[in-house]
Design an enzyme around this catalytic site. Structure first.
Site, short mmCIF file in Angstrom:
data_model
loop_
_atom_site.label_atom_id
_atom_site.label_comp_id
_atom_site.label_asym_id
_atom_site.label_seq_id
_atom_site.Cartn_x
_atom_site.Cartn_y
_atom_site.Cartn_z
CG PHE A 134 -16.45 15.40 -25.81
CD1 PHE A 134 -15.97 16.48 -24.99
CD2 PHE A 134 -15.49 14.18 -25.68
CE1 PHE A 134 -15.13 16.34 -24.11
CE2 PHE A 134 -14.58 14.32 -24.98
CZ PHE A 134 -14.10 15.28 -23.96
NE ARG A 158 -11.82 16.34 -29.25
CZ ARG A 158 -11.72 16.04 -27.95
NH1 ARG A 158 -10.59 15.52 -27.52
NH2 ARG A 158 -12.68 16.00 -27.20
CE1 TYR A 168 -3.98 2.13 0.49
CE2 TYR A 168 -2.48 3.57 1.55
CZ TYR A 168 -3.63 3.38 0.86
OH TYR A 168 -4.52 4.44 0.63
CG PHE A 216 -7.48 18.90 -23.87
CD1 PHE A 216 -7.53 18.54 -25.17
CD2 PHE A 216 -7.59 18.11 -22.81
CE1 PHE A 216 -8.07 17.21 -25.30
CE2 PHE A 216 -8.35 16.77 -23.00
CZ PHE A 216 -8.53 16.29 -24.48
CB THR A 217 -12.37 18.77 -23.34
OG1 THR A 217 -11.29 17.36 -23.60
CG2 THR A 217 -12.75 18.92 -24.94
CE LYS A 237 -4.51 11.42 -23.91
NZ LYS A 237 -5.08 11.39 -22.67
CG ASP A 249 -1.43 19.04 -20.99
OD1 ASP A 249 -0.76 17.60 -21.16
OD2 ASP A 249 -2.70 18.83 -21.33
N1 PM9 Z 1 -6.94 13.26 -24.14
C1 PM9 Z 1 -7.62 12.16 -26.03
O1 PM9 Z 1 -8.33 11.54 -26.73
C2 PM9 Z 1 -8.67 11.38 -23.92
C3 PM9 Z 1 -10.16 11.47 -24.04
S1 PM9 Z 1 -10.72 13.04 -24.46
C4 PM9 Z 1 -10.66 13.84 -22.82
O2 PM9 Z 1 -7.23 13.16 -26.74
C5 PM9 Z 1 -4.44 16.49 -23.17
C6 PM9 Z 1 -3.61 17.23 -24.13
C7 PM9 Z 1 -5.11 15.39 -23.53
C8 PM9 Z 1 -5.90 14.60 -22.59
C9 PM9 Z 1 -6.44 13.49 -22.94
C10 PM9 Z 1 -5.74 14.92 -21.21
C11 PM9 Z 1 -6.35 14.26 -20.13
C12 PM9 Z 1 -4.99 16.07 -20.82
N2 PM9 Z 1 -4.33 16.88 -21.95
O3 PM9 Z 1 -7.45 11.22 -20.34
O4 PM9 Z 1 -7.44 12.12 -18.22
O5 PM9 Z 1 -5.16 14.82 -24.79
O6 PM9 Z 1 -5.79 10.48 -19.09
O7 PM9 Z 1 -6.14 13.15 -19.67
C13 PM9 Z 1 -7.74 12.28 -24.86
P1 PM9 Z 1 -6.80 11.71 -19.48
#
Ligand code: PM9
Length: 471
Positions: free
Chosen positions: A461, A394, A84, A136-137, A270, A227
């Site tokens: 979305f 998008r 843990y 970004f969303t 990513k 980011d």
């Molecule tokens: N990006 C993408 O498909 C995942 C689903 S859409 C929200 O592009 C950036 C630049 C991203 C991103 C996720 C996140 C969030 C932060 N910054 O999905 O929570 O492209 O791991 O990361 C998506 P998490």
């Protein structure tokens, strides 16, 4: 030899590149019938996020968590220390992030938005501005939930899909200066800098730009948080396009870029080549203390942050692998391969081709549809119907509503993203995808668009539902 028999390399007068890996394990894929796809899309409310993956043929929804891990990463999974507290895998991960990204303190999280929540809560005071190089969303939502007001300070070229600017992710320093003059530096929480910029088409930020931004921020005592989700891909573009960097490794460029910032949040799903995971890394002890305290509220203990020990091991290995020049070259090379196939048919898309995806310009693709008929969402639906290829909108759906007025935000970019997972598909898959896009393009005038039938409150979305416009 006829043109058709030549390899791409021969056609371009050079030798071809190939992926720096070979396939050791395969997962079968199945094609559905047109009838099955029609039924599946109807059930999913014309939203590709609501499709079952078993109904998809080639899945280009996202590059997030969809990478193939290497044999070394899978072997690392067996070395999980699932204590843990104080897992050995955490300390390995911490030192790997410190080594490659250069930050002092590390807080693990379950994925990117966990880290976005922590940094937003830790440093934004209600009513403060958060200037960023395009929204970004999830990032903007966490900034808004923490009381921040996002301000777009990206260069104008980023909003123009046809501009060939090599660094369309750059910050417009005059826009930052104007905001400082208007609101005062004290009312700016930090600069939210993304490399590459997802919503602009995976476009990079130059080293010169981040260096100048640092100098400007130093004059005003403003911090910069990065980011870093696709920062390795950004480093490759710097190596390729910026004077003085051709002989530097991606790893060295990454380290230098990060050195101009005060910390970073990361969706490790990513660049970092894992199926789940994230982290926040910081240089200032006070911010680290706050984030480290909050991580136990939202994620888990500060030595696992929502990840299993084995996840952290795979992540540490993924970081080492993702900064290898050959890996990044072939990853971006595959995206370009798809883009080049589409270009030859004149299919409208964001230029230059970005790092992780082809962003089809749905506004130009369906130039007879108003933005209120959701051209980006429509194109994603049509691609699925044609050949079982799953893409993502998008555009206006992703942009959501203005929290002040409640109206739709209508972004200049109305796009459909064909996102390429890392180390998963072959060139033949890219060819099948390209031919499907061409078929949808050829019958574009028959397409009537969609209307929204259900809208959730946050990040609509993901779960919104649509119906075709008839008539
Ligand atoms: N990006 C993408 O498909 C995942 C689903 S859409 C929200 O592009 C950036 C630049 C991203 C991103 C996720 C996140 C969030 C932060 N910054 O999905 O929570 O492209 O791991 O990361 C998506 P998490």
């Amino acid at each position: 030899m006829t043109n058709q028999m030549m390899t791409t390399g021969q056609q371009l007068g050079r030798r071809s590149w190939a992926e720096p890996w070979k396939i050791k394990m395969v997962e079968p894929m199945f094609m559905t019938t047109a009838e099955q796809r029609g039924a599946a899309l109807g059930e999913a409310g014309y939203n590709t996020f609501l499709l079952k993956s078993e109904d998809v043929y080639i899945d280009l929804l996202t590059d997030s968590g969809t990478s193939a891990m290497s044999d070394r990463q899978w072997a690392g999974m067996m070395l999980g220390d699932e204590a843990y507290a104080g897992s050995r895998n955490f300390y390995r991960l911490e030192s790997t992030i410190q080594h490659y990204y250069g930050y002092r303190y590390v807080v693990p999280t379950h994925q990117g938005r966990g880290a976005e929540n922590l940094i937003s809560q830790a440093v934004i005071r209600r009513g403060q501005y958060v200037p960023g190089n395009m929204y970004f969303t999830t990032t903007r939502l966490h900034q808004e939930l923490a009381g921040g007001i996002f301000a777009d300070v990206i260069i104008d070229e980023a909003h123009d899909p046809s501009s060939l600017h090599p660094f369309k992710g750059n910050v417009d320093l005059d826009k930052v200066r104007a905001l400082i003059d208007r609101e005062s530096a004290n009312n700016i929480a930090y600069i939210s800098l993304a490399g590459t910029v997802n919503m602009a088409g995976g476009q990079p930020v130059s080293m010169a730009n981040v260096r100048e931004l640092r100098a400007l921020c130093d004059q005003h005592g403003i911090r910069i948080y990065l980011d870093a989700t696709r920062m390795v891909e950004n480093a490759f573009f710097i190596q390729e396009r910026e004077e003085g960097y051709a002989d530097k490794s991606v790893a060295a460029i990454l380290l230098e870029f990060c050195s101009y910032t005060d910390g970073a949040w990361m969706s490790a799903k990513k660049d970092n080549l894992v199926n789940i995971g994230g982290w926040l890394a910081l240089n200032h002890e006070d911010v680290y203390e706050r984030a480290r305290n909050m991580v136990v509220v939202y994620e888990g203990l500060h030595t696992y942050g929502g990840m299993a020990g084995r996840d952290m091991e795979a992540l540490a290995i993924g970081i080492e692998e993702c900064v290898q020049d050959q890996h990044v070259r072939s990853r971006i090379g595959q995206v370009r391969y798809l883009g080049t196939l589409l270009e030859q048919w004149g299919i409208p898309m964001v230029q230059p081709i970005g790092g992780h995806a082809i962003f089809l310009n749905a506004r130009a693709f369906y130039d007879h549809l108003p933005q209120s008929a959701f051209p980006g969402q429509t194109l994603a639906a049509e691609l699925y119907l044609d050949g079982g290829v799953r893409a993502m909108e998008r555009g206006v759906v992703s942009a959501g509503r203005d929290p002040e007025t409640g109206d739709h935000r209508y972004p200049k970019l109305e796009l459909t993203r064909l996102t390429i997972p890392r180390r998963v598909y072959t060139q033949s898959h890219m060819e099948v995808v390209a031919e499907s896009v061409k078929a949808v393009y050829d019958r574009r005038s028959e397409t009537r668009g969609l209307k929204m039938a259900y809208e959730p409150e946050y990040l609509r979305f993901f779960q919104a539902r649509f119906e075709p416009i008839s008539g």
